[in-house]
Design a protein around this motif. Structure first.
Motif: not given
Length: 399
Positions: A230-239
């Motif tokens: 992960v290199t940028q904020p993970w905001t979509n389709n999060t677990p």
């Protein structure tokens, strides 16, 4: 500052050291005041009359030293009496070093060479980049541990940044002959700090390589799939079904965590763990977050820093009880096979009292045999047993 006329004092050494220390202290002053007056303590009357011959010898030594280096002296008249005869004596009460050239002639060769190098560097960059004296000497101070080759590369790099648009380049892309791809370092490196000051900029216009976090799903369905980077904020389709997250400091342990349902393992990679909140903002809603790192001062500082970012997490195997249990696995050497050193404890506001107790012991070396117990040395099954008992992990099988 005063110099005592002790019976065993080496007058030349004392005066030379005084001038050397003065130049060292003011090495990076743009304008060092001259002349420099050194006060010589005059003896008390009883001391003078008891040790007159020795005091006269020392006074002659001071006088000879001053004459040798063309320094002025001032004197005071003292009256000596043996009960019958009274006589006067002129004793030196100060020595004045008139200017920088004289001081450089007195100081040690190493100090003289360093002082001249630093101020020559300041003069060079002041002319090249139209800087004032205070700025140029402050840049020389930043680069004091860099050799002449590196100093010249830094000035060349500064000219390049002044003349080229580098917004679409990463630090490793800068096409200047003579230095490696990693030469510029990160945004806080001394080289970058110096270049920014040379150009009067807050930062260099570069496309920085993004920070990253590596993680792996631990459930049966995904455990054989490649890791996620992960290199940028993970905001979509999060677990949405993750109930347990363990953050570990070292890669061997990261790869050894066994298959577990509804769980994720994150490779913290030292201080990079402080990126986790930014890159995985959804993580804070996970019920059980556990951090497990090395039992050393760095590992406990990382734990506090991680919590300071806003991640509420427990730790395992990072307290005084764990240290006592696994102390035989400790080491006295760092990764370069050099002895680990004690340090002054820093503020760690997010450590528990038990964690803080261990941190202070590992910083100071008190009540400890080793300053580090590496995470990998602790049997993985011992950690999994704690996770089962305290956090209801459901391990299905080991990889």
């Amino acid at each position: 500052m005063t110099t005592a006329r002790s019976t065993n004092s080496d007058i030349y050494s004392q005066l030379n050291r005084y001038v050397t220390d003065y130049l060292t202290k003011h090495m990076y002053d743009a304008n060092t005041p001259w002349p420099l007056r050194k006060i010589i303590r005059l003896p008390r009357q009883a001391e003078l009359e008891t040790h007159y011959a020795h005091i006269r010898t020392q006074d002659d030594a001071i006088r000879n030293w001053a004459q040798h280096y063309h320094c002025e002296t001032s004197e005071k008249t003292k009256i000596i009496s043996n009960g019958i005869v009274r006589q006067t004596s002129q004793l030196i009460d100060s020595v004045t070093i008139p200017d920088l050239d004289t001081a450089l002639n007195i100081a040690t060769p190493q100090t003289c060479k360093l002082y001249q190098r630093e101020h020559q560097r300041a003069h060079t960059i002041a002319n090249q980049f139209n800087l004032d004296e205070n700025t140029s000497i402050s840049i020389a101070k930043i680069l004091k541990d860099h050799d002449d080759t590196d100093f010249n590369l830094i000035t060349r790099a500064a000219h390049y940044f002044a003349d080229h648009n580098t917004e679409n380049m990463t630090p490793r892309m800068i096409p200047i002959p003579g230095f490696s791809a990693k030469w510029l370092g990160n945004a806080t490196s001394n080289r970058r700090k110096a270049i920014c000051k040379l150009l009067n900029r807050e930062q260099l216009a570069l496309n920085e390589r993004p920070g990253e976090i590596r993680l792996r799903y631990l459930d049966t369905q995904h455990h054989n799939q490649p890791d996620l980077i992960v290199t940028q904020p993970w905001t979509n389709n999060t677990p949405h079904d993750i109930t347990h997250i363990i953050i570990v400091e070292n890669k061997d342990t990261y790869q050894a965590i066994p298959t577990t349902e509804h769980a994720i393992c994150i490779f913290g990679s030292g201080h990079a763990a402080t990126r986790i909140k930014t890159l995985l903002p959804w993580l804070t809603t996970t019920p059980n977050i556990i951090y497990w790192g090395d039992m050393d001062a760095d590992g406990l500082e990382i734990l506090s820093e991680l919590r300071e970012t806003g991640i509420t997490c427990d730790s395992i195997l990072m307290d005084t009880n764990a240290y006592k249990t696994y102390e035989p696995y400790g080491t006295k050497l760092d990764t370069k096979n050099k002895p680990l050193k004690t340090r002054t404890p820093k503020p760690t506001p997010k450590l528990t009292s038990n964690e803080r107790n261990l941190y202070e012991q590992l910083c100071t070396g008190k009540n400890t045999t080793y300053l580090r117990i590496e995470q990998e040395r602790i049997p993985i099954n011992d950690a999994i047993a704690i996770l089962h008992t305290q956090y209801q992990w459901k391990t299905t099988h080991h990889k």
